[in-house]
Scaffold this motif. Structure first.
Motif, PDB file in Angstrom:
ATOM      1  N   MET A  47     -25.114  62.836  34.613  1.00  0.00           N
ATOM      2  CA  MET A  47     -25.355  61.818  33.582  1.00  0.00           C
ATOM      3  C   MET A  47     -26.673  61.967  32.904  1.00  0.00           C
ATOM      4  N   THR A  48     -26.370  61.864  31.580  1.00  0.00           N
ATOM      5  CA  THR A  48     -27.612  61.961  30.477  1.00  0.00           C
ATOM      6  C   THR A  48     -27.542  60.840  29.389  1.00  0.00           C
ATOM      7  N   LEU A  49     -28.750  60.231  29.226  1.00  0.00           N
ATOM      8  CA  LEU A  49     -28.833  59.409  27.908  1.00  0.00           C
ATOM      9  C   LEU A  49     -29.620  60.203  27.054  1.00  0.00           C
ATOM     10  N   SER A  50     -29.433  59.931  25.684  1.00  0.00           N
ATOM     11  CA  SER A  50     -30.210  60.495  24.788  1.00  0.00           C
ATOM     12  C   SER A  50     -30.476  59.478  23.504  1.00  0.00           C
ATOM     13  N   ASP A  51     -31.447  59.636  22.859  1.00  0.00           N
ATOM     14  CA  ASP A  51     -31.749  58.880  21.590  1.00  0.00           C
ATOM     15  C   ASP A  51     -31.531  59.522  20.381  1.00  0.00           C
ATOM     16  N   THR A  52     -30.722  60.749  20.636  1.00  0.00           N
ATOM     17  CA  THR A  52     -30.273  61.609  19.430  1.00  0.00           C
ATOM     18  C   THR A  52     -28.668  61.668  19.315  1.00  0.00           C
ATOM     19  N   LYS A  53     -28.170  61.703  18.200  1.00  0.00           N
ATOM     20  CA  LYS A  53     -26.709  61.621  17.985  1.00  0.00           C
ATOM     21  C   LYS A  53     -26.203  63.367  18.045  1.00  0.00           C
ATOM     22  N   LYS A  54     -24.975  63.155  18.398  1.00  0.00           N
ATOM     23  CA  LYS A  54     -24.339  64.574  18.267  1.00  0.00           C
ATOM     24  C   LYS A  54     -24.017  65.029  16.777  1.00  0.00           C
ATOM     25  N   GLU A  55     -23.981  66.331  16.757  1.00  0.00           N
ATOM     26  CA  GLU A  55     -23.915  66.982  15.471  1.00  0.00           C
ATOM     27  C   GLU A  55     -22.462  66.303  14.812  1.00  0.00           C
ATOM     28  N   VAL A  56     -22.804  66.319  13.482  1.00  0.00           N
ATOM     29  CA  VAL A  56     -21.590  65.863  12.541  1.00  0.00           C
ATOM     30  C   VAL A  56     -20.181  66.631  12.942  1.00  0.00           C
ATOM     31  N   GLY A  57     -19.193  65.913  13.198  1.00  0.00           N
ATOM     32  CA  GLY A  57     -17.955  66.620  13.418  1.00  0.00           C
ATOM     33  C   GLY A  57     -17.608  66.822  14.803  1.00  0.00           C
ATOM     34  N   PHE A  58     -18.652  66.359  15.770  1.00  0.00           N
ATOM     35  CA  PHE A  58     -18.393  66.723  17.292  1.00  0.00           C
ATOM     36  C   PHE A  58     -17.128  66.006  17.732  1.00  0.00           C
ATOM     37  N   TYR A  59     -17.169  64.592  17.177  1.00  0.00           N
ATOM     38  CA  TYR A  59     -15.838  63.336  17.742  1.00  0.00           C
ATOM     39  C   TYR A  59     -14.541  63.714  16.860  1.00  0.00           C
ATOM     40  N   GLN A  60     -14.825  64.526  15.772  1.00  0.00           N
ATOM     41  CA  GLN A  60     -13.634  64.653  14.804  1.00  0.00           C
ATOM     42  C   GLN A  60     -12.108  65.387  15.621  1.00  0.00           C
ATOM     43  N   LYS A  61     -11.194  64.956  15.105  1.00  0.00           N
ATOM     44  CA  LYS A  61      -9.993  65.449  15.496  1.00  0.00           C
ATOM     45  C   LYS A  61      -9.742  66.962  15.467  1.00  0.00           C
ATOM     46  N   PRO A  62      -9.549  67.681  16.465  1.00  0.00           N
ATOM     47  CA  PRO A  62      -9.360  69.215  16.155  1.00  0.00           C
ATOM     48  C   PRO A  62      -8.257  69.511  15.398  1.00  0.00           C
ATOM     49  N   GLU A  63      -7.824  70.510  14.558  1.00  0.00           N
ATOM     50  CA  GLU A  63      -7.026  70.698  13.771  1.00  0.00           C
ATOM     51  C   GLU A  63      -5.434  70.685  14.643  1.00  0.00           C
ATOM     52  N   ALA A  64      -5.643  71.222  15.726  1.00  0.00           N
ATOM     53  CA  ALA A  64      -4.582  71.496  16.457  1.00  0.00           C
ATOM     54  C   ALA A  64      -4.248  70.245  17.169  1.00  0.00           C
ATOM     55  N   ALA A  65      -4.825  69.196  17.245  1.00  0.00           N
ATOM     56  CA  ALA A  65      -4.636  68.122  18.077  1.00  0.00           C
ATOM     57  C   ALA A  65      -3.724  67.260  17.187  1.00  0.00           C
ATOM     58  N   SER A  66      -3.274  66.184  17.757  1.00  0.00           N
ATOM     59  CA  SER A  66      -2.418  64.749  17.145  1.00  0.00           C
ATOM     60  C   SER A  66      -2.955  63.771  17.629  1.00  0.00           C
ATOM     61  N   PHE A  67      -2.783  62.861  16.319  1.00  0.00           N
ATOM     62  CA  PHE A  67      -3.224  61.522  16.663  1.00  0.00           C
ATOM     63  C   PHE A  67      -1.983  60.822  17.608  1.00  0.00           C
ATOM     64  N   VAL A  68      -2.674  60.008  18.457  1.00  0.00           N
ATOM     65  CA  VAL A  68      -1.615  59.208  19.358  1.00  0.00           C
ATOM     66  C   VAL A  68      -1.155  58.111  18.809  1.00  0.00           C
ATOM     67  N   ILE A  69       0.304  57.501  18.891  1.00  0.00           N
ATOM     68  CA  ILE A  69       0.705  56.372  18.242  1.00  0.00           C
ATOM     69  C   ILE A  69       0.824  55.390  19.558  1.00  0.00           C
ATOM     70  N   LYS A  70       0.373  54.121  19.481  1.00  0.00           N
ATOM     71  CA  LYS A  70       0.689  53.475  20.594  1.00  0.00           C
ATOM     72  C   LYS A  70       2.294  52.745  20.679  1.00  0.00           C
ATOM     73  N   GLU A  71       2.745  53.090  21.890  1.00  0.00           N
ATOM     74  CA  GLU A  71       4.144  52.835  21.985  1.00  0.00           C
ATOM     75  C   GLU A  71       4.537  51.407  22.080  1.00  0.00           C
TER      76      GLU A  71
END
Length: 264
Positions: free
Chosen positions: A240-264
């Motif tokens: 476990m780690t806590l940091s007062d800095t944010k991840k780099e831009v794009g870290f949470y972005q959807k990868p090109e090969a990934a798909s958005f999930v639609i709620k059923e």
């Protein structure tokens, strides 16, 4: 001459407004701060027992591992935007601020990413996650376990908050130390209907993470209503780690090969 007088009066008026605005802005900021920290006194004491809400709100990024039999999961959460990312050797998922995505070329993940992507974050970030916007607090009956009566706070959500705004939580704390001891919660995600089936998790194993007491392990218990029975299963957290800095831009972005999930 008349035009000159009007111009002077306008200039003076504008100058006065410019002088007042900073003070008005300061008062507005003070009001916003008061509102954002308008917690029940008991909850304030619980936050203090866990290191203090002021320290929590300075943090930007939370990371922890879940050691699972089939795949170790690494959970990374932006504590400000609540974007998140879960990575394993076989698949990954996350929330990029717009939608939930899944990268799973071999179709190994059998769960529901919309329900799961931030589920363990909410369990892990207790009690501080109960300071989010859109939360309502109320009294609830004490929880009795092994001769100790644990006072509690009932938590509900405004409509439209989160994926399941009809969920409810019951935070119970030690009457002397004010440390969190139990969490009761309902699940309404699939049905959308209010539930009175309260599941129970015990929080009794804590560790210091950057000045805050956060869980090292949590244990689900069998139950009959509010009567706690025997232990059922335990989840442990590692790295476990806590940091007062944010991840780099794009870290949470959807990868090109990934798909958005639609709620059923």
């Amino acid at each position: 001459m008349k035009k000159l007088v009007i111009l002077v009066l306008f200039t003076v008026s504008l100058s006065c407004k410019e002088q007042v605005k900073p003070q008005e802005k300061l008062e507005q900021q003070k009001e916003q701060i008061v509102v954002s920290n308008d917690f029940p006194e008991e909850l304030e004491k619980i936050f203090d027992a866990h290191g203090g809400f002021a320290i929590w709100r300075k943090q930007k990024t939370l990371v922890f591992d879940l050691p699972k039999p089939k795949a170790r999961e690494t959970h990374t959460i932006d504590l400000i935007s609540r974007k998140d990312k879960v990575t394993t050797a076989n698949y990954s998922m996350g929330f990029d601020g717009e939608g939930v995505w899944l990268l799973d070329a071999d179709k190994t993940y059998k769960g529901d990413p919309i329900f799961y992507h931030n589920l363990m974050f909410y369990f892990y970030a207790m009690p501080f996650v109960l300071a989010d916007d859109g939360i309502n607090y109320a009294a609830t009956e004490n929880l009795e376990y092994e001769g100790v009566s644990y006072p509690g706070i009932r938590i509900s959500y405004d409509n439209g908050i989160g994926v399941s705004s009809k969920d409810e939580y019951y935070l119970h704390y030690h009457p002397e130390t004010f440390k969190m001891q139990w969490l009761g919660y309902t699940v309404t995600y699939r049905s959308g209907e209010v539930s009175d089936n309260v599941k129970w998790i015990r929080y009794s194993d804590w560790m210091d993470v950057n000045g805050l007491l956060l869980p090292k392990a949590i244990t689900w218990y069998n139950y009959e209503g509010s009567t706690i029975k025997e232990e059922k299963s335990t989840v442990t957290f590692e790295n476990m780690t806590l940091s007062d800095t944010k991840k780099e831009v794009g870290f949470y972005q959807k990868p090109e090969a990934a798909s958005f999930v639609i709620k059923e």
